[in-house]
Design a protein around this motif. Sequence first.
Motif, PDB file in Angstrom:
ATOM      1  N   PRO A  68       0.950  -1.608  -0.614  1.00 16.01           N
ATOM      2  CA  PRO A  68      -0.126  -0.180  -0.646  1.00 16.01           C
ATOM      3  C   PRO A  68       0.756   1.134   0.024  1.00 16.01           C
ATOM      4  O   PRO A  68       1.744   1.386   0.692  1.00 16.01           O
ATOM      5  CB  PRO A  68      -0.522  -0.356   1.125  1.00 16.01           C
ATOM      6  CG  PRO A  68      -0.119  -0.442   2.234  1.00 16.01           C
ATOM      7  CD  PRO A  68       0.361  -1.890   1.273  1.00 16.01           C
ATOM      8  N   ASN A  69       0.395   2.130  -0.790  1.00 16.05           N
ATOM      9  CA  ASN A  69       1.104   3.294  -0.340  1.00 16.05           C
ATOM     10  C   ASN A  69      -0.113   4.417  -0.877  1.00 16.05           C
ATOM     11  O   ASN A  69      -0.751   4.735  -1.806  1.00 16.05           O
ATOM     12  CB  ASN A  69       1.606   4.234  -2.098  1.00 16.05           C
ATOM     13  CG  ASN A  69       2.382   4.748  -1.957  1.00 16.05           C
ATOM     14  OD1 ASN A  69       2.115   5.729  -0.988  1.00 16.05           O
ATOM     15  ND2 ASN A  69       3.256   5.524  -3.357  1.00 16.05           N
ATOM     16  N   THR A  70      -0.861   4.658   0.698  1.00 21.39           N
ATOM     17  CA  THR A  70      -2.344   5.500   0.408  1.00 21.39           C
ATOM     18  C   THR A  70      -2.319   6.577   0.449  1.00 21.39           C
ATOM     19  O   THR A  70      -2.578   7.820   0.342  1.00 21.39           O
ATOM     20  CB  THR A  70      -2.024   5.236   1.688  1.00 21.39           C
ATOM     21  OG1 THR A  70      -0.582   6.074   2.566  1.00 21.39           O
ATOM     22  CG2 THR A  70      -2.041   4.592   3.301  1.00 21.39           C
ATOM     23  N   LYS A  71      -0.806   7.288  -0.317  1.00 23.87           N
ATOM     24  CA  LYS A  71      -0.795   9.190  -0.314  1.00 23.87           C
ATOM     25  C   LYS A  71      -1.661   8.989  -1.858  1.00 23.87           C
ATOM     26  O   LYS A  71      -2.061  10.340  -2.079  1.00 23.87           O
ATOM     27  CB  LYS A  71       1.127   9.362  -0.463  1.00 23.87           C
ATOM     28  CG  LYS A  71       1.189  11.144  -0.462  1.00 23.87           C
ATOM     29  CD  LYS A  71       2.753  10.907  -0.868  1.00 23.87           C
ATOM     30  CE  LYS A  71       2.821  13.025  -1.612  1.00 23.87           C
ATOM     31  NZ  LYS A  71       3.936  13.289  -1.585  1.00 23.87           N
ATOM     32  N   TYR A  72      -1.530   7.913  -2.568  1.00 25.71           N
ATOM     33  CA  TYR A  72      -2.013   7.664  -4.262  1.00 25.71           C
ATOM     34  C   TYR A  72      -2.351   7.152  -3.828  1.00 25.71           C
ATOM     35  O   TYR A  72      -2.904   6.621  -5.163  1.00 25.71           O
ATOM     36  CB  TYR A  72      -0.390   8.274  -5.033  1.00 25.71           C
ATOM     37  CG  TYR A  72       0.883   9.221  -4.911  1.00 25.71           C
ATOM     38  CD1 TYR A  72      -0.078  10.323  -5.654  1.00 25.71           C
ATOM     39  CD2 TYR A  72       1.993   8.885  -4.423  1.00 25.71           C
ATOM     40  CE1 TYR A  72       1.038  11.792  -5.439  1.00 25.71           C
ATOM     41  CE2 TYR A  72       2.545   9.720  -4.490  1.00 25.71           C
ATOM     42  CZ  TYR A  72       2.329  11.532  -5.120  1.00 25.71           C
ATOM     43  OH  TYR A  72       3.528  12.409  -4.616  1.00 25.71           O
ATOM     44  N   LEU A  73      -3.440   6.504  -3.265  1.00 27.41           N
ATOM     45  CA  LEU A  73      -4.401   5.520  -3.297  1.00 27.41           C
ATOM     46  C   LEU A  73      -4.961   5.507  -4.134  1.00 27.41           C
ATOM     47  O   LEU A  73      -5.222   4.584  -5.415  1.00 27.41           O
ATOM     48  CB  LEU A  73      -5.114   4.979  -2.029  1.00 27.41           C
ATOM     49  CG  LEU A  73      -5.679   3.774  -1.856  1.00 27.41           C
ATOM     50  CD1 LEU A  73      -4.650   2.507  -1.936  1.00 27.41           C
ATOM     51  CD2 LEU A  73      -6.282   3.460  -0.310  1.00 27.41           C
ATOM     52  N   THR A  74      -6.058   6.573  -4.463  1.00 21.96           N
ATOM     53  CA  THR A  74      -7.151   6.300  -5.840  1.00 21.96           C
ATOM     54  C   THR A  74      -6.545   6.608  -6.842  1.00 21.96           C
ATOM     55  O   THR A  74      -7.243   6.844  -7.813  1.00 21.96           O
ATOM     56  CB  THR A  74      -7.705   8.131  -4.904  1.00 21.96           C
ATOM     57  OG1 THR A  74      -6.826   9.009  -4.750  1.00 21.96           O
ATOM     58  CG2 THR A  74      -8.313   8.362  -3.572  1.00 21.96           C
TER      59      THR A  74
END
Length: 133
Positions: free
Chosen positions: A98-104
């Motif tokens: 996961p990389n929550t900064k660019y999740l969308t």
Amino acid sequence: MSTQSPYLKAIIIFPLVTQLIGSVIAYVLFDLDDYREGYFDSALFGFFLTFWPLTVPAIINAYFAKCRGYLRHNWKKILLFSFIIFCYWSIGNVVIAPNTKYLTDRISFILGGSAIMAIYTTIFLSLLLPKSK
């Protein structure tokens, strides 16, 4: 009458062509020869870069088509199943790393890529499947 399976072409050629196309795209798109020592090393890196996200789902799709006995005219079923497989596979990779900064952005990229791969799978795999039993 041949003793070979009519699905042998789909099981062998489809994943190989998918791997070859993915490796060439990765080699050209990421300009891999700047980061590696020689052409063979760059090609091998492109192979490993595209094996997990492209070739493994292609193998699953080809094997599923064989197990279910799909023919060329079953393109709607192939499209639906391949879209589900590529979405599930890609979202699984997001959950693993996961990389929550660019999740969308990653989710929209996954859905767009899954749609493109599902269309590619439908067209190419349908050509390799037998016309009739």
